[in-house]
Enzyme design. Structure first.
Site, PDB file in Angstrom:
ATOM      1  N   VAL A 280       0.837  -1.200   0.000  1.00 50.89           N
ATOM      2  CA  VAL A 280       0.000   0.000   0.000  1.00 50.89           C
ATOM      3  C   VAL A 280       0.870   1.248   0.000  1.00 50.89           C
ATOM      4  CG1 VAL A 280      -1.701   1.304   1.315  1.00 50.89           C
ATOM      5  CG2 VAL A 280      -1.954  -1.155   1.075  1.00 50.89           C
ATOM      6  N   GLU A 285      -1.380   5.521  -4.447  1.00 51.74           N
ATOM      7  CA  GLU A 285      -2.775   5.382  -4.882  1.00 51.74           C
ATOM      8  C   GLU A 285      -3.334   6.679  -5.447  1.00 51.74           C
ATOM      9  OE1 GLU A 285      -1.921   2.275  -1.889  1.00 51.74           O
ATOM     10  OE2 GLU A 285      -1.641   4.436  -1.962  1.00 51.74           O
ATOM     11  N   ASP A 327      -1.643  20.914 -42.994  1.00 53.27           N
ATOM     12  CA  ASP A 327      -2.102  21.158 -44.356  1.00 53.27           C
ATOM     13  C   ASP A 327      -1.970  22.654 -44.637  1.00 53.27           C
ATOM     14  OD1 ASP A 327      -3.144  20.697 -46.824  1.00 53.27           O
ATOM     15  OD2 ASP A 327      -5.224  20.503 -46.173  1.00 53.27           O
ATOM     16  N   ASN A 708      -2.148   8.541   1.900  1.00 50.71           N
ATOM     17  CA  ASN A 708      -2.062   8.538   0.447  1.00 50.71           C
ATOM     18  C   ASN A 708      -3.285   9.140  -0.230  1.00 50.71           C
ATOM     19  OD1 ASN A 708       0.356   7.278   0.832  1.00 50.71           O
ATOM     20  ND2 ASN A 708      -0.213   5.331  -0.126  1.00 50.71           N
TER      21      ASN A 708
END
Length: 876
Positions: A280, A285, A327, A708
């Protein structure tokens, strides 16, 4: 269907298809042909269904690792940890799905809803039918303004002019004929054919349908695009590589800790839980969430500026672009013909005050009037309709002070000889008080041969045809399209076969599709940013070179000023051509397949390639390019479908805004990646080192997830939406293989992680040895210290040579709001019973929080000192 119908006569094609050109097909024959060939529709670009978009969000290695962590947590009864990780996955997937699905809906709003109708001859009667009911053998009736809805061989035509720019990229219309052509004639030169998707600009035509649906030229081009595999964007590749590194790091740490724990005789279940905690901690995360939101923020910011991003990663790919293939027609130019030069005997106009010049020059005024009178332009409800060159002449006349309607009323038209593809001239006869005025315009070489003298203020003069021919050749080499004008005045009745005889040469007018006025400055910006702008067009080399000079494509320090002709472009582009191709800035007379080959060539030479386009001919290259950029207004639906970016206002300058935003996003991604990884490194080191030193773990799995997802994510989000540095477009583009995390960034990440770890271990050791605290309180001290050092870590993100007090981070108001939000969340977590239990928080004395502040500020001070020492040593 008939193969190569251009090589056969119209009668032969009709015979092979079993149709009488004077009667058309019968209903019975139509039913049989529909059963054989199907509906006249191109295979549609199928929209990606919502369920597929949702499933694709799960195809991420990071999510695979998190899913494994959920599985292991459930096995060992850690339901709270499993639920927390599941929430992370669902949030990431939901954000990615919402953004991509919104882009899909935006594309739907750009679709054209009208149904096209075709005029055909069936059972001897003219009738209008839905275009999808056309079959090979149908007799098409073509008139001005019609959209050609199938490929067809012309049987007869009268001054038929077709706009084929959607297929060829050329701005000039094509004059059609009926005679057979050689077998190897390229589609762009098959003047006896009309093609699906092109537009009738003027005249009349009758043609037999030879191909429908996917068998048409447009269908074949679109099919080649569907077979071309889309390259993964540079950001996708880099995030994938970074994810791979993190996954291997996670497995390595889990195996090492597990093996050492077993050797030390640690409890197996404890080792598994510690492994989950490390997994973890090792996977940031918040990274997918922050990356997605940062990209989405850039996407929404661009949407407000008429740049629609269909796929999130395309924003960042724009920022890495090293070559922009564009173009000419409508992108660098106005896609609107204008008069650039007028020449008459002993005089010229080239942009001066037209009213004054025409007032002082009778011959110029006469030539302007000839352009108005010898014209099929229509005035309806205040609008003007007609051939692009004739419209340019009307605008030229109006700019000189001439009222076209008043002039036509003074000289009413009595007779017209329509433009003929063989004589390449048009003539009109007008009534005047004392007779008739004959007005003629057309190709220079045809008009001047019918002239007996040169018109001047003093009357007819000797005509120097050789000198005029040299002048016209010079104008053509400058990319101008030229029309010649002549006239005669007669008092007697004009015979039709004598209209274009014994004329007086009036002069010539040069036309050009002018460059957009805002393009040169943008191209200067691209050059400063190290981006090579390469013109890739189907137009004439001289015309392409002229526009390239006007917009500044040749102003870069390197690059050839000689256009590379498509016929000289080898299909395999051998290595001995590589230097020449890489040095070329203008490619002319290029086919759609050659555009695709050029994109592949640049990609093989490690360039991130952008390609602009609007027509069917651009689709294969748009799809293959790293960033396909389609025009939203004049672009075809198929081009918009396969592009990554759609310019809703068709402005070339909008690409510059997108590139600037893309570069800013990548720098932000790097910044918050360093931030998140350094925070995660601190978590890994703190858990691992505490484990080996037999200290109470400063972090539990749920505490890591809390860090986290809460205290890490908000500052990272603030970094992700930061504004670009003002000089970001002065830097060269990054190499396509340059990773998100360079060696220098990994070094800085390690430095930040180690100093934060030192603070956490320091307070844990201090709490155990000096304060004699219980394990749960030592854990809480380590947890709070890590929260603080991670929040303060945001101030380590600016470059080492920037001021600590005033930089991109400290001036970002979102950073301060993020820090305040995190502090409030931490206070709530400390006082709420539910979070206290989930995070294993226990009450602490206020005096103990003092040590958290001391160790946190010490870590920030140590980091800043080391950064400046490293920076100072790098300058020596």
């Amino acid at each position: 269907m008939v193969l190569n119908p251009h090589r056969l006569t119209g009668e032969a094609v009709s015979e092979r298809l079993g149709v009488n050109p004077k009667k058309g097909l019968s209903n019975t024959r139509v039913r049989k042909l529909r059963a054989k060939y199907g509906s006249n529709q191109l295979a549609e670009y199928k929209q990606k269904p919502a369920w597929r978009i949702l499933l694709e969000q799960f195809a991420d290695p990071v999510i695979y690792v998190l899913g494994t962590a959920i599985f292991l947590a459930l096995i060992f009864g850690e339901f709270m940890e499993a639920l927390a990780v599941l929430v992370v996955i669902l949030i990431t997937v939901a954000i990615g799905f919402a953004i991509e699905y919104q882009a899909l809906r935006s594309m739907e709003s750009l679709r054209k809803m009208s149904q096209v109708v075709s005029r055909v001859l069936r059972r001897g009667k003219n009738q209008s039918i839905p275009a999808d009911r056309l079959v090979p053998g149908d007799i098409l009736i073509l008139q001005e303004g019609d959209l050609v809805t199938a490929d067809a061989r012309l049987l007869e035509c009268d001054n038929l002019r077709i706009d084929e720019s959607i297929l060829t990229g050329e701005s000039f219309e094509v004059e059609k004929t009926t005679p057979p052509l050689p077998m190897k004639t390229q589609p762009a030169d098959q003047n006896n054919m009309v093609f699906n998707g092109t537009l009738v600009n003027g005249g009349y035509g009758k043609a037999v349908v030879t191909s429908t649906g996917d068998a048409t030229l447009m269908g074949k081009i679109q099919e080649s695009a569907s077979l071309e595999k889309k390259e993964r964007t540079p950001l996708e590749k880099k995030l994938s590589r970074l994810s791979g590194i993190l996954i291997w790091l996670t497995l390595f740490l889990a195996l090492v800790i597990g093996a050492l724990g077993v050797l030390q005789g640690r409890d197996t279940v404890l080792m598994i839980k510690t492994g989950i905690a490390l997994a973890v901690a090792a996977i940031p995360e918040g990274l997918p969430i922050v990356a997605t939101i940062a990209l989405a923020h850039g996407m929404l910011r661009l949407a407000r500026k008429n740049v629609l991003i269909k796929k999130l990663e395309a924003v960042q790919s724009l920022g890495e672009m090293g070559i922009l293939c564009t173009d000419k027609t409508g992108t660098l130019t106005e896609n609107k013909m204008t008069v650039a030069l007028a020449l008459w005997e002993r005089g010229q106009w080239k942009g001066e005050d037209l009213i004054q010049v025409s007032r002082d020059n009778l011959q110029l005024k006469r030539m302007i009037e000839l352009g108005v009178l010898c014209s099929n332009v229509r005035f309806e409800n205040g609008e003007v309709f007609g051939d692009p060159l004739e419209l340019a002449l009307i605008q030229f006349a109006q700019s000189s002070g001439v009222d076209p309607l008043e002039l036509r009323s003074r000289f009413p038209e009595k007779l017209e000889v329509p433009f003929d593809s063989e004589t390449k001239m048009m003539a009109t006869v007008h009534q005047r008080k004392d007779g008739h005025l004959v007005c003629v315009k057309g190709a220079f070489e045809n008009v001047i041969e019918r002239c007996i003298g040169n018109a001047s203020d003093a009357g007819a003069q000797t005509l120097d045809k050789k000198l005029w021919s040299e002048t016209v050749s010079q104008m053509a080499s400058e990319g101008l399209r030229i029309l010649a004008f002549a006239y005669k005045e007669t008092g007697r009745k004009v015979e039709v076969d004598q209209i274009c005889e014994h004329l007086l040469f009036s002069g010539i007018v040069g036309f050009i599709d002018p460059a957009r006025k805002d393009v040169p400055e943008v191209i200067k910006t691209y050059h400063r940013a190290g981006i090579r702008v390469v013109m890739v067009t189907g137009d004439h080399p001289d015309t392409a070179k002229k526009i390239a000079e006007e917009v500044g494509i040749f102003d870069s320090v390197d690059g050839s000023k000689i256009p590379f002709h498509g016929k000289d472009l080898g299909s395999d582009m051998q290595q001995n051509e590589a230097t020449q191709i890489l040095n070329t800035l203008v490619f002319a007379r290029v086919t759609p397949h050659q555009k695709l080959d050029l994109v592949r060539f640049y990609q093989k030479n490690n360039y991130v390639v952008g390609m602009t386009g609007d027509g069917i001919n651009d689709i294969p290259a748009l799809k293959k390019a790293d960033v396909g950029i389609a025009m939203g207004i004049r672009g075809t639906e198929a081009a918009r479908e396969c592009a990554d970016v759609v310019l809703k206002d068709d402005r070339f300058t909008s690409i510059e805004m997108a590139i600037r935003q893309g570069r800013a996003i990548f720098e932000n991604i790097r910044q918050f990646t360093v931030y998140l990884l350094s925070c995660n490194l601190a978590e890994i080191l703190a858990v691992a080192i505490s484990f080996f030193l037999f200290l109470p773990s400063p972090l539990l799995p749920l505490q890591i997830l809390f860090l986290n997802l809460v205290t890490d994510v908000f500052p990272a989000l603030a970094l992700g939406v930061g504004k670009a540095e003002h000089d970001i477009m002065n830097d060269p583009p990054r190499k396509s293989n340059e990773p998100i995390m360079t060696g220098k960034l990994w070094s800085m990440t390690a430095l930040y992680g180690i100093t934060m770890t030192a603070a956490v271990l320091g307070i844990s050791y201090f709490g155990k040895i000096q304060l004699n605290l219980e394990p749960d309180k030592i854990n809480n001290l380590g947890f709070y210290t890590l929260v603080l050092v991670q929040l303060l870590n945001v101030f380590n993100m600016p470059l080492r040579n920037h001021s600590f007090f005033r930089n991109k981070v400290t001036t970002n108001r979102w950073v301060w709001w993020a820090l305040l939000t995190c502090l409030l969340i931490m206070m709530a977590a400390y006082f709420l019973p539910f979070t206290q239990e989930a995070l294993s928080l226990v009450p602490l004395e206020w005096d103990q929080f003092k040590w958290v502040l001391i160790f946190g500020l010490a870590a920030l001070g140590m980091t800043q000192l080391l950064k400046r020492l490293v920076y100072a040593s790098s300058l020596k």
